[in-house]
Design a protein around this motif. Structure first.
Motif, PDB file in Angstrom:
ATOM      1  N   PRO A   1      10.967   5.106   9.373  1.00 51.26           N
ATOM      2  CA  PRO A   1      12.108   4.884  10.265  1.00 51.26           C
ATOM      3  C   PRO A   1      13.316   4.372   9.487  1.00 51.26           C
ATOM      4  O   PRO A   1      13.178   3.787   8.413  1.00 51.26           O
ATOM      5  N   THR A   2      14.509   4.625  10.015  1.00 50.89           N
ATOM      6  CA  THR A   2      15.732   4.011   9.490  1.00 50.89           C
ATOM      7  C   THR A   2      16.512   3.494  10.704  1.00 50.89           C
ATOM      8  O   THR A   2      16.029   3.544  11.823  1.00 50.89           O
ATOM      9  N   ASP A   3      17.737   3.040  10.473  1.00 49.70           N
ATOM     10  CA  ASP A   3      18.572   2.604  11.600  1.00 49.70           C
ATOM     11  C   ASP A   3      19.167   3.794  12.345  1.00 49.70           C
ATOM     12  O   ASP A   3      19.810   3.627  13.374  1.00 49.70           O
ATOM     13  N   THR A   4      18.947   5.015  11.809  1.00 50.81           N
ATOM     14  CA  THR A   4      19.396   6.219  12.524  1.00 50.81           C
ATOM     15  C   THR A   4      18.155   7.046  12.868  1.00 50.81           C
ATOM     16  O   THR A   4      17.385   6.659  13.720  1.00 50.81           O
ATOM     17  N   VAL A   5      17.948   8.157  12.192  1.00 48.90           N
ATOM     18  CA  VAL A   5      16.794   9.021  12.505  1.00 48.90           C
ATOM     19  C   VAL A   5      15.654   8.755  11.519  1.00 48.90           C
ATOM     20  O   VAL A   5      15.841   8.093  10.497  1.00 48.90           O
ATOM     21  N   TYR A   6      14.466   9.274  11.847  1.00 48.64           N
ATOM     22  CA  TYR A   6      13.345   9.172  10.906  1.00 48.64           C
ATOM     23  C   TYR A   6      13.651  10.025   9.672  1.00 48.64           C
ATOM     24  O   TYR A   6      14.263  11.087   9.770  1.00 48.64           O
ATOM     25  N   GLY A   7      13.218   9.526   8.508  1.00 53.80           N
ATOM     26  CA  GLY A   7      13.448  10.246   7.261  1.00 53.80           C
ATOM     27  C   GLY A   7      12.141  10.577   6.565  1.00 53.80           C
ATOM     28  O   GLY A   7      11.105   9.949   6.804  1.00 53.80           O
ATOM     29  N   MET A   8      12.201  11.578   5.704  1.00 55.17           N
ATOM     30  CA  MET A   8      11.082  11.916   4.823  1.00 55.17           C
ATOM     31  C   MET A   8      11.537  11.600   3.408  1.00 55.17           C
ATOM     32  O   MET A   8      12.670  11.894   3.042  1.00 55.17           O
ATOM     33  N   GLY A   9      10.664  10.984   2.616  1.00 56.98           N
ATOM     34  CA  GLY A   9      11.126  10.617   1.291  1.00 56.98           C
ATOM     35  C   GLY A   9      10.024  10.409   0.275  1.00 56.98           C
ATOM     36  O   GLY A   9       8.828  10.462   0.583  1.00 56.98           O
ATOM     37  N   CYS A  10      10.458  10.185  -0.971  1.00 59.48           N
ATOM     38  CA  CYS A  10       9.550   9.954  -2.091  1.00 59.48           C
ATOM     39  C   CYS A  10      10.315   9.172  -3.156  1.00 59.48           C
ATOM     40  O   CYS A  10      11.510   8.916  -3.027  1.00 59.48           O
ATOM     41  N   ASP A  11       9.612   8.826  -4.224  1.00 58.16           N
ATOM     42  CA  ASP A  11      10.225   8.197  -5.389  1.00 58.16           C
ATOM     43  C   ASP A  11      11.195   9.205  -6.015  1.00 58.16           C
ATOM     44  O   ASP A  11      10.815  10.348  -6.295  1.00 58.16           O
ATOM     45  N   ILE A  12      12.456   8.800  -6.241  1.00 53.92           N
ATOM     46  CA  ILE A  12      13.449   9.768  -6.751  1.00 53.92           C
ATOM     47  C   ILE A  12      13.127  10.272  -8.155  1.00 53.92           C
ATOM     48  O   ILE A  12      13.670  11.283  -8.579  1.00 53.92           O
ATOM     49  N   HIS A  13      12.248   9.578  -8.871  1.00 53.42           N
ATOM     50  CA  HIS A  13      11.936  10.000 -10.243  1.00 53.42           C
ATOM     51  C   HIS A  13      10.702  10.901 -10.329  1.00 53.42           C
ATOM     52  O   HIS A  13      10.336  11.319 -11.414  1.00 53.42           O
ATOM     53  N   ASN A  14      10.069  11.171  -9.174  1.00 54.18           N
ATOM     54  CA  ASN A  14       8.862  11.995  -9.204  1.00 54.18           C
ATOM     55  C   ASN A  14       9.215  13.445  -8.834  1.00 54.18           C
ATOM     56  O   ASN A  14       9.360  13.787  -7.668  1.00 54.18           O
ATOM     57  N   GLN A  15       9.344  14.271  -9.868  1.00 55.26           N
ATOM     58  CA  GLN A  15       9.798  15.650  -9.663  1.00 55.26           C
ATOM     59  C   GLN A  15       8.862  16.442  -8.751  1.00 55.26           C
ATOM     60  O   GLN A  15       9.313  17.188  -7.887  1.00 55.26           O
TER      61      GLN A  15
ATOM     62  N   HIS B   1       0.837  -1.204   0.000  1.00 57.25           N
ATOM     63  CA  HIS B   1       0.000   0.000   0.000  1.00 57.25           C
ATOM     64  C   HIS B   1       0.875   1.258   0.000  1.00 57.25           C
ATOM     65  O   HIS B   1       0.632   2.205  -0.765  1.00 57.25           O
ATOM     66  N   ILE B   2       1.926   1.259   0.834  1.00 57.49           N
ATOM     67  CA  ILE B   2       2.824   2.417   0.922  1.00 57.49           C
ATOM     68  C   ILE B   2       3.543   2.629  -0.415  1.00 57.49           C
ATOM     69  O   ILE B   2       3.694   3.765  -0.886  1.00 57.49           O
ATOM     70  N   VAL B   3       3.953   1.527  -1.042  1.00 54.68           N
ATOM     71  CA  VAL B   3       4.634   1.609  -2.343  1.00 54.68           C
ATOM     72  C   VAL B   3       3.706   2.198  -3.399  1.00 54.68           C
ATOM     73  O   VAL B   3       4.124   3.024  -4.222  1.00 54.68           O
TER      74      VAL B   3
ATOM     75  N   LYS C   1       4.388   5.448  -5.680  1.00 54.83           N
ATOM     76  CA  LYS C   1       4.286   5.425  -7.144  1.00 54.83           C
ATOM     77  C   LYS C   1       3.377   6.533  -7.674  1.00 54.83           C
ATOM     78  O   LYS C   1       3.543   7.012  -8.793  1.00 54.83           O
ATOM     79  N   ASN C   2       2.420   6.935  -6.832  1.00 58.50           N
ATOM     80  CA  ASN C   2       1.484   7.994  -7.230  1.00 58.50           C
ATOM     81  C   ASN C   2       1.940   9.386  -6.775  1.00 58.50           C
ATOM     82  O   ASN C   2       1.135  10.314  -6.697  1.00 58.50           O
ATOM     83  N   GLY C   3       3.225   9.500  -6.452  1.00 61.25           N
ATOM     84  CA  GLY C   3       3.772  10.813  -6.094  1.00 61.25           C
ATOM     85  C   GLY C   3       3.626  11.185  -4.637  1.00 61.25           C
ATOM     86  O   GLY C   3       3.764  12.358  -4.279  1.00 61.25           O
ATOM     87  N   GLY C   4       3.359  10.193  -3.780  1.00 58.67           N
ATOM     88  CA  GLY C   4       3.181  10.471  -2.354  1.00 58.67           C
ATOM     89  C   GLY C   4       4.491  10.711  -1.621  1.00 58.67           C
ATOM     90  O   GLY C   4       5.565  10.322  -2.085  1.00 58.67           O
TER      91      GLY C   4
END
Length: 209
Positions: free
Chosen positions: A34-48, A20-22, A26-29
């Protein structure tokens, strides 16, 4: 519309929730994870558009900011960087997955909005099942930038419920993977002739160099 708060257990993330998250990615969300360090914010690298939204949320300019992205493993990394020399490859093999960000020479596969005329790219392979599973299901890396706190003492936000309260009208999903760390990754620049430690974080330098 408020973001979804999705609980995932790092030891055994539910694949239906991952899928569901993926789909949202894919729809630009935009997601917070979480990561092994701090929480991150992210998106698909190809979605400008999604990358631009992250820049707006954080008040940064894409061309001025050094973004990193999360890969699934070392072979995934080679798709976006120039050939690694043997010492760098050996060091990364020892370090990853782990709390390190490696700055490497970018190749032409890196989306233009990310390298924005920069010749380098930051790469992470966190030792954490949730972001790696997301990347694996998505089939390409996720752009990552740390969630910082306005608090002078606590540099990074660690409580996913407080993160949700702060970002629920700005992002699409906040993943609750338990409390995060308050120490960021160690950044190692391997793009020049000499290997240089840019920031000492959670990853031990002595073990690698």
């Amino acid at each position: 519309m408020a973001a979804e708060l999705i609980k995932l257990y790092p030891e055994n993330p539910e694949i239906k929730k991952i899928e569901h998250i993926v789909n949202v990615l894919k729809n630009g969300g935009i997601i917070i994870y979480p990561t092994d360090t701090v929480y991150g914010m992210g998106c698909d690298i190809h979605n400008q558009r999604a990358v631009e939204r992250i820049c707006q949320i954080k008040g940064i300019k894409p061309k001025k900011h050094n973004f990193s992205f999360i890969c699934y493993d070392l072979s995934n990394i080679s798709e976006y960087t120039r050939a690694l020399n043997t010492p760098v490859f050996k060091m990364m093999k020892k370090a990853l997955p782990g709390p390190y960000t490696f700055i490497l020479e970018a190749n032409n596969s890196v989306p233009k909005i990310l390298n924005s005329n920069k010749k380098t790219v930051g790469i992470r392979v966190p030792d954490h099942a949730i972001p790696r599973l997301l990347v694996k299901e998505l089939g390409q890396p996720i752009l990552t930038t740390s969630i910082r706190d306005e608090d002078d003492v606590i540099e990074y936000s660690t409580d996913p419920e407080l993160i949700f309260e702060k970002y629920k009208h700005l992002v699409d999903i906040v993943i609750d993977g338990g409390y995060g760390n308050n120490v960021a990754s160690t950044i190692i620049d391997c793009s020049g002739e000499e290997i240089e430690v840019i920031r000492e974080g959670l990853g031990s330098i002595e073990e690698l160099l």
